[in-house]
Design a protein around this motif. Structure first.
Motif, PDB file in Angstrom:
ATOM      1  N   LEU A 113       2.764 -10.436   2.042  1.00  0.00           N
ATOM      2  CA  LEU A 113       1.884  -9.718   2.961  1.00  0.00           C
ATOM      3  C   LEU A 113       0.651 -10.562   3.224  1.00  0.00           C
ATOM      4  O   LEU A 113       0.168 -11.275   2.351  1.00  0.00           O
ATOM      5  CB  LEU A 113       1.517  -8.362   2.366  1.00  0.00           C
ATOM      6  N   ASN A 114       0.148 -10.485   4.433  1.00  0.00           N
ATOM      7  CA  ASN A 114      -0.928 -11.381   4.853  1.00  0.00           C
ATOM      8  C   ASN A 114      -2.319 -10.950   4.420  1.00  0.00           C
ATOM      9  O   ASN A 114      -3.214 -11.778   4.313  1.00  0.00           O
ATOM     10  CB  ASN A 114      -0.885 -11.558   6.373  1.00  0.00           C
ATOM     11  N   ASP A 115      -2.512  -9.642   4.204  1.00  0.00           N
ATOM     12  CA  ASP A 115      -3.855  -9.191   3.834  1.00  0.00           C
ATOM     13  C   ASP A 115      -3.791  -7.775   3.278  1.00  0.00           C
ATOM     14  O   ASP A 115      -2.730  -7.147   3.249  1.00  0.00           O
ATOM     15  CB  ASP A 115      -4.814  -9.284   5.028  1.00  0.00           C
ATOM     16  N   GLU A 116      -4.946  -7.279   2.854  1.00  0.00           N
ATOM     17  CA  GLU A 116      -5.029  -5.938   2.260  1.00  0.00           C
ATOM     18  C   GLU A 116      -4.661  -4.858   3.274  1.00  0.00           C
ATOM     19  O   GLU A 116      -4.152  -3.810   2.910  1.00  0.00           O
ATOM     20  CB  GLU A 116      -6.431  -5.706   1.694  1.00  0.00           C
ATOM     21  N   GLY A 117      -4.921  -5.094   4.552  1.00  0.00           N
ATOM     22  CA  GLY A 117      -4.552  -4.134   5.593  1.00  0.00           C
ATOM     23  C   GLY A 117      -3.048  -3.947   5.669  1.00  0.00           C
ATOM     24  O   GLY A 117      -2.557  -2.823   5.786  1.00  0.00           O
ATOM     25  N   GLU A 118      -2.301  -5.055   5.598  1.00  0.00           N
ATOM     26  CA  GLU A 118      -0.841  -4.959   5.601  1.00  0.00           C
ATOM     27  C   GLU A 118      -0.351  -4.247   4.347  1.00  0.00           C
ATOM     28  O   GLU A 118       0.572  -3.432   4.409  1.00  0.00           O
ATOM     29  CB  GLU A 118      -0.195  -6.345   5.706  1.00  0.00           C
ATOM     30  N   LEU A 119      -0.974  -4.537   3.207  1.00  0.00           N
ATOM     31  CA  LEU A 119      -0.599  -3.860   1.970  1.00  0.00           C
ATOM     32  C   LEU A 119      -0.835  -2.355   2.095  1.00  0.00           C
ATOM     33  O   LEU A 119       0.008  -1.549   1.702  1.00  0.00           O
ATOM     34  CB  LEU A 119      -1.363  -4.428   0.779  1.00  0.00           C
ATOM     35  N   ALA A 120      -1.948  -1.955   2.653  1.00  0.00           N
ATOM     36  CA  ALA A 120      -2.234  -0.531   2.845  1.00  0.00           C
ATOM     37  C   ALA A 120      -1.210   0.108   3.783  1.00  0.00           C
ATOM     38  O   ALA A 120      -0.730   1.220   3.522  1.00  0.00           O
ATOM     39  CB  ALA A 120      -3.647  -0.353   3.397  1.00  0.00           C
ATOM     40  N   ASP A 121      -0.845  -0.597   4.853  1.00  0.00           N
ATOM     41  CA  ASP A 121       0.138  -0.066   5.798  1.00  0.00           C
ATOM     42  C   ASP A 121       1.495   0.139   5.142  1.00  0.00           C
ATOM     43  O   ASP A 121       2.116   1.199   5.289  1.00  0.00           O
ATOM     44  CB  ASP A 121       0.296  -0.998   7.004  1.00  0.00           C
ATOM     45  N   VAL A 122       1.985  -0.854   4.405  1.00  0.00           N
ATOM     46  CA  VAL A 122       3.309  -0.706   3.791  1.00  0.00           C
ATOM     47  C   VAL A 122       3.268   0.279   2.633  1.00  0.00           C
ATOM     48  O   VAL A 122       4.248   0.977   2.383  1.00  0.00           O
ATOM     49  CB  VAL A 122       3.934  -2.059   3.371  1.00  0.00           C
ATOM     50  N   SER A 123       2.137   0.385   1.955  1.00  0.00           N
ATOM     51  CA  SER A 123       2.006   1.341   0.848  1.00  0.00           C
ATOM     52  C   SER A 123       2.090   2.778   1.339  1.00  0.00           C
ATOM     53  O   SER A 123       2.543   3.666   0.606  1.00  0.00           O
ATOM     54  CB  SER A 123       0.686   1.129   0.107  1.00  0.00           C
ATOM     55  N   ALA A 124       1.661   3.024   2.551  1.00  0.00           N
ATOM     56  CA  ALA A 124       1.790   4.355   3.150  1.00  0.00           C
ATOM     57  C   ALA A 124       3.141   4.505   3.856  1.00  0.00           C
ATOM     58  O   ALA A 124       3.742   5.582   3.842  1.00  0.00           O
ATOM     59  CB  ALA A 124       0.655   4.593   4.142  1.00  0.00           C
ATOM     60  N   GLY A 125       3.617   3.434   4.455  1.00  0.00           N
ATOM     61  CA  GLY A 125       4.828   3.509   5.271  1.00  0.00           C
ATOM     62  C   GLY A 125       6.124   3.623   4.501  1.00  0.00           C
ATOM     63  O   GLY A 125       6.974   4.466   4.819  1.00  0.00           O
ATOM     64  N   TRP A 126       6.321   2.757   3.490  1.00  0.00           N
ATOM     65  CA  TRP A 126       7.603   2.771   2.785  1.00  0.00           C
ATOM     66  C   TRP A 126       7.922   4.116   2.125  1.00  0.00           C
ATOM     67  O   TRP A 126       9.043   4.605   2.253  1.00  0.00           O
ATOM     68  CB  TRP A 126       7.695   1.626   1.779  1.00  0.00           C
ATOM     69  N   PRO A 127       7.000   4.761   1.415  1.00  0.00           N
ATOM     70  CA  PRO A 127       7.349   6.059   0.825  1.00  0.00           C
ATOM     71  C   PRO A 127       7.771   7.091   1.880  1.00  0.00           C
ATOM     72  O   PRO A 127       8.706   7.863   1.657  1.00  0.00           O
ATOM     73  CB  PRO A 127       6.072   6.489   0.099  1.00  0.00           C
ATOM     74  N   ALA A 128       7.099   7.101   3.026  1.00  0.00           N
ATOM     75  CA  ALA A 128       7.441   8.052   4.084  1.00  0.00           C
ATOM     76  C   ALA A 128       8.835   7.758   4.647  1.00  0.00           C
ATOM     77  O   ALA A 128       9.672   8.657   4.780  1.00  0.00           O
ATOM     78  CB  ALA A 128       6.392   8.003   5.192  1.00  0.00           C
ATOM     79  N   VAL A 129       9.091   6.504   4.975  1.00  0.00           N
ATOM     80  CA  VAL A 129      10.386   6.126   5.553  1.00  0.00           C
ATOM     81  C   VAL A 129      11.515   6.367   4.558  1.00  0.00           C
ATOM     82  O   VAL A 129      12.563   6.934   4.909  1.00  0.00           O
ATOM     83  CB  VAL A 129      10.366   4.647   6.004  1.00  0.00           C
ATOM     84  N   LEU A 130      11.320   5.955   3.312  1.00  0.00           N
ATOM     85  CA  LEU A 130      12.399   6.087   2.331  1.00  0.00           C
ATOM     86  C   LEU A 130      12.633   7.535   1.924  1.00  0.00           C
ATOM     87  O   LEU A 130      13.774   7.914   1.625  1.00  0.00           O
ATOM     88  CB  LEU A 130      12.123   5.190   1.130  1.00  0.00           C
ATOM     89  N   SER A 131      11.608   8.362   1.949  1.00  0.00           N
ATOM     90  CA  SER A 131      11.813   9.793   1.710  1.00  0.00           C
ATOM     91  C   SER A 131      12.651  10.399   2.830  1.00  0.00           C
ATOM     92  O   SER A 131      13.538  11.231   2.586  1.00  0.00           O
ATOM     93  CB  SER A 131      10.467  10.513   1.611  1.00  0.00           C
TER      94      SER A 131
END
Length: 153
Positions: A113-131
């Motif tokens: 990941l390129n920066d903390e913003g991308e980390l924040a985005d995937v940290s919110a996104g993956w749980p939602a998508v995988l649920s």
């Protein structure tokens, strides 16, 4: 301390590895639970696109299939379309699908990941998508609303 350039999420699904694989790679299935169709022939070296389901044909994420070993492992690069030709801006997602007794253990590792913003985005996104994926596979329908669209969350 966790590496801020990577994110790991594990989810258990009442499924077979083949069904979990199909849920990740079938364009029609991804459209149901992700709001995007994952489009590719899923051969190593091939392009893949995360295409909006609104009929616009717009791909919000593009990348390359690095590894595809149905039904246990899929590795892809991820980039914004404008960064497609900039490998230094690509991240990498690995889906490891393993039998776990009579269920499946799906581990998603999103790294480089390129920066903390991308980390924040995937940290919110993956749980939602995988649920949403889990609910679709186990019940035949996605969640009654897309978890990433809930106001105030």
């Amino acid at each position: 301390m966790a590496d801020p350039s990577s994110y790991v999420y594990v989810i258990y699904i009442e499924s077979t590895p083949e069904t979990a694989w199909d849920a990740l790679t079938d364009a029609d299935l991804t459209a149901v639970y992700w709001g995007h169709s994952n489009v590719s022939d899923w051969r190593p070296g091939s392009r893949w696109e995360h295409v909006r389901t609104d009929g616009s044909g717009v791909a919000d994420v593009v990348g390359t299939v690095v590894e595809a070993d149905r039904p246990t492992r899929l590795v892809t690069t991820w980039a914004a379309p404008e960064d497609a030709e900039r490998p230094d801006r690509h991240s990498r997602v690995t889906f490891d699908i393993r039998p776990h007794g009579d269920i499946v253990r799906l581990t998603v590792t999103h790294e480089d990941l390129n920066d903390e913003g991308e980390l924040a985005d995937v940290s919110a996104g993956w749980p939602a998508v995988l649920s949403n994926l889990k609910t679709l596979v186990e019940t035949g329908s996605p969640l009654p609303q897309d978890p990433w669209l809930v106001p105030g969350h």
